[in-house]
Design a protein around this motif. Structure first.
Motif, PDB file in Angstrom:
ATOM      1  N   TYR A  43       0.819  -1.207   0.000  1.00  0.00           N
ATOM      2  CA  TYR A  43       0.000   0.000   0.000  1.00  0.00           C
ATOM      3  C   TYR A  43       0.856   1.262   0.000  1.00  0.00           C
ATOM      4  O   TYR A  43       0.465   2.300  -0.539  1.00  0.00           O
ATOM      5  CB  TYR A  43      -0.889   0.019   1.249  1.00  0.00           C
ATOM      6  CG  TYR A  43      -2.231  -0.645   1.107  1.00  0.00           C
ATOM      7  CD1 TYR A  43      -3.053  -0.392   0.022  1.00  0.00           C
ATOM      8  CD2 TYR A  43      -2.690  -1.514   2.089  1.00  0.00           C
ATOM      9  CE1 TYR A  43      -4.281  -0.994  -0.094  1.00  0.00           C
ATOM     10  CE2 TYR A  43      -3.930  -2.130   1.987  1.00  0.00           C
ATOM     11  CZ  TYR A  43      -4.722  -1.867   0.896  1.00  0.00           C
ATOM     12  OH  TYR A  43      -5.938  -2.466   0.784  1.00  0.00           O
ATOM     13  N   VAL A  44       2.029   1.190   0.624  1.00  0.00           N
ATOM     14  CA  VAL A  44       2.787   2.390   0.959  1.00  0.00           C
ATOM     15  C   VAL A  44       4.074   2.538   0.163  1.00  0.00           C
ATOM     16  O   VAL A  44       4.528   3.655  -0.081  1.00  0.00           O
ATOM     17  CB  VAL A  44       3.132   2.400   2.471  1.00  0.00           C
ATOM     18  CG1 VAL A  44       3.784   3.718   2.879  1.00  0.00           C
ATOM     19  CG2 VAL A  44       1.899   2.128   3.311  1.00  0.00           C
ATOM     20  N   TYR A  75       0.700   7.665  12.650  1.00  0.00           N
ATOM     21  CA  TYR A  75       0.349   6.411  11.986  1.00  0.00           C
ATOM     22  C   TYR A  75       0.635   5.207  12.875  1.00  0.00           C
ATOM     23  O   TYR A  75      -0.080   4.200  12.802  1.00  0.00           O
ATOM     24  CB  TYR A  75       1.095   6.287  10.657  1.00  0.00           C
ATOM     25  CG  TYR A  75       0.302   6.830   9.497  1.00  0.00           C
ATOM     26  CD1 TYR A  75      -0.606   6.026   8.809  1.00  0.00           C
ATOM     27  CD2 TYR A  75       0.421   8.156   9.098  1.00  0.00           C
ATOM     28  CE1 TYR A  75      -1.348   6.521   7.761  1.00  0.00           C
ATOM     29  CE2 TYR A  75      -0.317   8.665   8.049  1.00  0.00           C
ATOM     30  CZ  TYR A  75      -1.206   7.844   7.378  1.00  0.00           C
ATOM     31  OH  TYR A  75      -1.956   8.338   6.345  1.00  0.00           O
ATOM     32  N   GLU A 118      -9.367   9.092   0.008  1.00  0.00           N
ATOM     33  CA  GLU A 118      -7.939   8.752   0.094  1.00  0.00           C
ATOM     34  C   GLU A 118      -7.548   7.759  -0.983  1.00  0.00           C
ATOM     35  O   GLU A 118      -6.549   7.943  -1.690  1.00  0.00           O
ATOM     36  CB  GLU A 118      -7.631   8.158   1.472  1.00  0.00           C
ATOM     37  CG  GLU A 118      -6.205   7.634   1.590  1.00  0.00           C
ATOM     38  CD  GLU A 118      -5.979   6.873   2.888  1.00  0.00           C
ATOM     39  OE1 GLU A 118      -4.858   6.360   3.065  1.00  0.00           O
ATOM     40  OE2 GLU A 118      -6.916   6.768   3.704  1.00  0.00           O
ATOM     41  N   TYR A 119      -8.353   6.696  -1.150  1.00  0.00           N
ATOM     42  CA  TYR A 119      -7.972   5.633  -2.085  1.00  0.00           C
ATOM     43  C   TYR A 119      -8.316   5.961  -3.530  1.00  0.00           C
ATOM     44  O   TYR A 119      -7.950   5.208  -4.436  1.00  0.00           O
ATOM     45  CB  TYR A 119      -8.624   4.316  -1.666  1.00  0.00           C
ATOM     46  CG  TYR A 119      -7.986   3.747  -0.422  1.00  0.00           C
ATOM     47  CD1 TYR A 119      -6.616   3.496  -0.385  1.00  0.00           C
ATOM     48  CD2 TYR A 119      -8.721   3.469   0.715  1.00  0.00           C
ATOM     49  CE1 TYR A 119      -6.006   2.995   0.750  1.00  0.00           C
ATOM     50  CE2 TYR A 119      -8.126   2.969   1.859  1.00  0.00           C
ATOM     51  CZ  TYR A 119      -6.763   2.728   1.860  1.00  0.00           C
ATOM     52  OH  TYR A 119      -6.163   2.238   2.980  1.00  0.00           O
ATOM     53  N   ALA A 122      -4.946   8.838  -4.005  1.00  0.00           N
ATOM     54  CA  ALA A 122      -3.590   8.273  -3.915  1.00  0.00           C
ATOM     55  C   ALA A 122      -3.181   7.523  -5.184  1.00  0.00           C
ATOM     56  O   ALA A 122      -2.077   7.754  -5.709  1.00  0.00           O
ATOM     57  CB  ALA A 122      -3.480   7.376  -2.685  1.00  0.00           C
ATOM     58  N   PRO A 123      -4.026   6.619  -5.728  1.00  0.00           N
ATOM     59  CA  PRO A 123      -3.625   5.954  -6.971  1.00  0.00           C
ATOM     60  C   PRO A 123      -3.441   6.921  -8.143  1.00  0.00           C
ATOM     61  O   PRO A 123      -2.599   6.684  -9.010  1.00  0.00           O
ATOM     62  CB  PRO A 123      -4.789   4.976  -7.244  1.00  0.00           C
ATOM     63  CG  PRO A 123      -5.395   4.742  -5.904  1.00  0.00           C
ATOM     64  CD  PRO A 123      -5.280   6.050  -5.197  1.00  0.00           C
ATOM     65  N   TRP A 230       3.658  10.468   3.214  1.00  0.00           N
ATOM     66  CA  TRP A 230       3.771   9.590   2.051  1.00  0.00           C
ATOM     67  C   TRP A 230       4.519   8.311   2.386  1.00  0.00           C
ATOM     68  O   TRP A 230       4.384   7.304   1.704  1.00  0.00           O
ATOM     69  CB  TRP A 230       4.481  10.315   0.894  1.00  0.00           C
ATOM     70  CG  TRP A 230       3.545  11.029  -0.005  1.00  0.00           C
ATOM     71  CD1 TRP A 230       3.154  12.333   0.085  1.00  0.00           C
ATOM     72  CD2 TRP A 230       2.842  10.497  -1.131  1.00  0.00           C
ATOM     73  NE1 TRP A 230       2.263  12.637  -0.905  1.00  0.00           N
ATOM     74  CE2 TRP A 230       2.055  11.527  -1.670  1.00  0.00           C
ATOM     75  CE3 TRP A 230       2.811   9.232  -1.738  1.00  0.00           C
ATOM     76  CZ2 TRP A 230       1.253  11.334  -2.786  1.00  0.00           C
ATOM     77  CZ3 TRP A 230       2.007   9.055  -2.853  1.00  0.00           C
ATOM     78  CH2 TRP A 230       1.236  10.098  -3.364  1.00  0.00           C
ATOM     79  N   LEU A 233       1.290   6.495   4.242  1.00  0.00           N
ATOM     80  CA  LEU A 233      -0.085   6.590   3.752  1.00  0.00           C
ATOM     81  C   LEU A 233      -0.544   5.292   3.101  1.00  0.00           C
ATOM     82  O   LEU A 233       0.068   4.815   2.158  1.00  0.00           O
ATOM     83  CB  LEU A 233      -0.189   7.737   2.742  1.00  0.00           C
ATOM     84  CG  LEU A 233      -1.554   7.958   2.100  1.00  0.00           C
ATOM     85  CD1 LEU A 233      -2.549   8.450   3.144  1.00  0.00           C
ATOM     86  CD2 LEU A 233      -1.464   8.962   0.952  1.00  0.00           C
ATOM     87  N   GLY A 234      -1.621   4.713   3.623  1.00  0.00           N
ATOM     88  CA  GLY A 234      -2.217   3.524   3.041  1.00  0.00           C
ATOM     89  C   GLY A 234      -2.130   2.292   3.906  1.00  0.00           C
ATOM     90  O   GLY A 234      -2.894   1.346   3.719  1.00  0.00           O
ATOM     91  N   GLU A 236      -3.088   1.801   6.754  1.00  0.00           N
ATOM     92  CA  GLU A 236      -4.329   1.594   7.510  1.00  0.00           C
ATOM     93  C   GLU A 236      -5.371   0.819   6.723  1.00  0.00           C
ATOM     94  O   GLU A 236      -6.435   0.471   7.253  1.00  0.00           O
ATOM     95  CB  GLU A 236      -4.913   2.938   7.954  1.00  0.00           C
ATOM     96  CG  GLU A 236      -5.519   3.789   6.849  1.00  0.00           C
ATOM     97  CD  GLU A 236      -4.498   4.605   6.071  1.00  0.00           C
ATOM     98  OE1 GLU A 236      -4.910   5.432   5.245  1.00  0.00           O
ATOM     99  OE2 GLU A 236      -3.278   4.406   6.285  1.00  0.00           O
ATOM    100  N   GLY A 237      -5.085   0.524   5.450  1.00  0.00           N
ATOM    101  CA  GLY A 237      -6.026  -0.231   4.632  1.00  0.00           C
ATOM    102  C   GLY A 237      -5.936  -1.732   4.826  1.00  0.00           C
ATOM    103  O   GLY A 237      -6.770  -2.477   4.295  1.00  0.00           O
TER     104      GLY A 237
END
Length: 313
Positions: A43-44, A75, A118-119, A122-123, A230, A233-234, A236-237
């Motif tokens: 994810y990150v 985080y 967020e999702y 981010a992509p 950065w 980030l991600g 947490e998914g």
């Protein structure tokens, strides 16, 4: 059960919270802690290849470093909270499911909306950076990255339509390549490491508290916050994959903790190696900062091309 549990404000009925969770009970998945850890890093990890460096242009090395430490602490707290929650309530809704259980329908709705934003964004940002890496390689004679954006989205959607389990395994392989590339990059870049390069951004004399480490003053720390995250980030998914886990009560907290540890190590390694090798000023606005850190304005080397291709992966 009270009337408030079943009656909505408009006179309709709202399922009670317990019933909401029961109707979303998990199927038996096949992913263990290793695949989930790979997912957390996947994810990150693209954030280590690009994106974070723009924070140098906002806060300098010191400002971005402080912002990264504070974002890392936030985080870490978030991840350990999610680890506990995913063990107590192993549902596939992740943060949305937790918020709905604690705050009701509207709390879940607002949390879910934030997660979706967020999702989605981010992509899109990552696809832009992929385009920059393609351009730096001169692949296919492309002078613009927009065709790459479309191909990337089609590729990623196709992998996920193939199956979540297959996507996790594919992600683990690609993540291993990316992590290996970051280690190779750091080893190569640290051979040219110079402490003077960390604070070579010109100081803004009018900024409050400005110095060589905080060239844009104390406000530069605040401006660097979006880029310091950065590196994290991600992650947490990961609880969103609870339905694919064999034993989410045990594997989810373990995967989250290990993922966060790996990400912290990669963040420190990449941050210092990239800025110290070529200088903060050189990489602060680059779309492919790791490649710039290795080759600067010179000709591509075998190492820079390897990192470039791994960055695409």
């Amino acid at each position: 059960m009270t009337l408030e549990d079943t009656t909505g404000s408009a006179g309709g009925t709202t399922p009670p919270q317990d019933d909401y969770l029961e109707r979303r009970a998990l199927r038996r998945g096949s992913a263990g802690w290793l695949l989930l850890t790979g997912l957390g890093v996947a994810y990150v990890v693209s954030g280590d290849f690009s994106g974070w460096n723009i924070g140098l242009s906002k806060g300098g090395f010191g400002g971005l470093a402080i912002a990264t430490v504070l974002m890392g602490a936030m985080y870490a707290c978030l991840v350990f909270a999610l680890a506990e929650l995913s063990a107590i309530l192993p549902t596939a809704g992740g943060g949305y499911g937790f918020a709905r259980r604690a705050l009701g329908t509207w709390g879940g709705f607002l949390t879910g909306t934030a997660i979706l934003i967020e999702y989605i964004l981010a992509p899109a940002a990552i696809s832009i950076f992929i385009g920059d890496y393609v351009e730096s390689l001169g692949l296919f004679g492309l002078e613009s990255g927009w065709p790459v954006y479309l191909v990337c989205f089609a590729l990623f959607i196709g992998i996920h339509l193939w199956g979540v389990g297959e996507a996790l395994r594919f992600s683990l392989i690609v993540t291993a390549i990316a992590v290996a590339a970051l280690v190779v990059f750091a080893l190569g870049a640290l051979t040219d490491f110079h402490v003077d390069g960390l604070n070579d951004i010109p100081v803004d004399g009018e900024a409050f508290g400005a110095n060589s480490w905080l060239p844009f003053g104390l406000l530069g720390i605040w401006a660097a916050f979006p880029f310091g995250m950065w590196f994290f980030l991600g992650v947490e998914g990961v609880p969103l994959a609870a339905e694919e886990a064999k034993d989410p009560v045990r594997s989810m907290p373990k995967a989250l903790a290990i993922s966060m540890g790996i990400l912290v190590l990669l963040a420190v390694m990449t941050f210092f190696a990239a800025t110290g090798a070529r200088g903060a000023a050189a990489v602060q606005e680059a779309g492919n900062p790791l490649v710039v850190a290795l080759q600067g304005d010179g000709e591509p080397t075998a190492l820079s091309r390897f990192v470039n291709y791994a960055g695409l992966a």
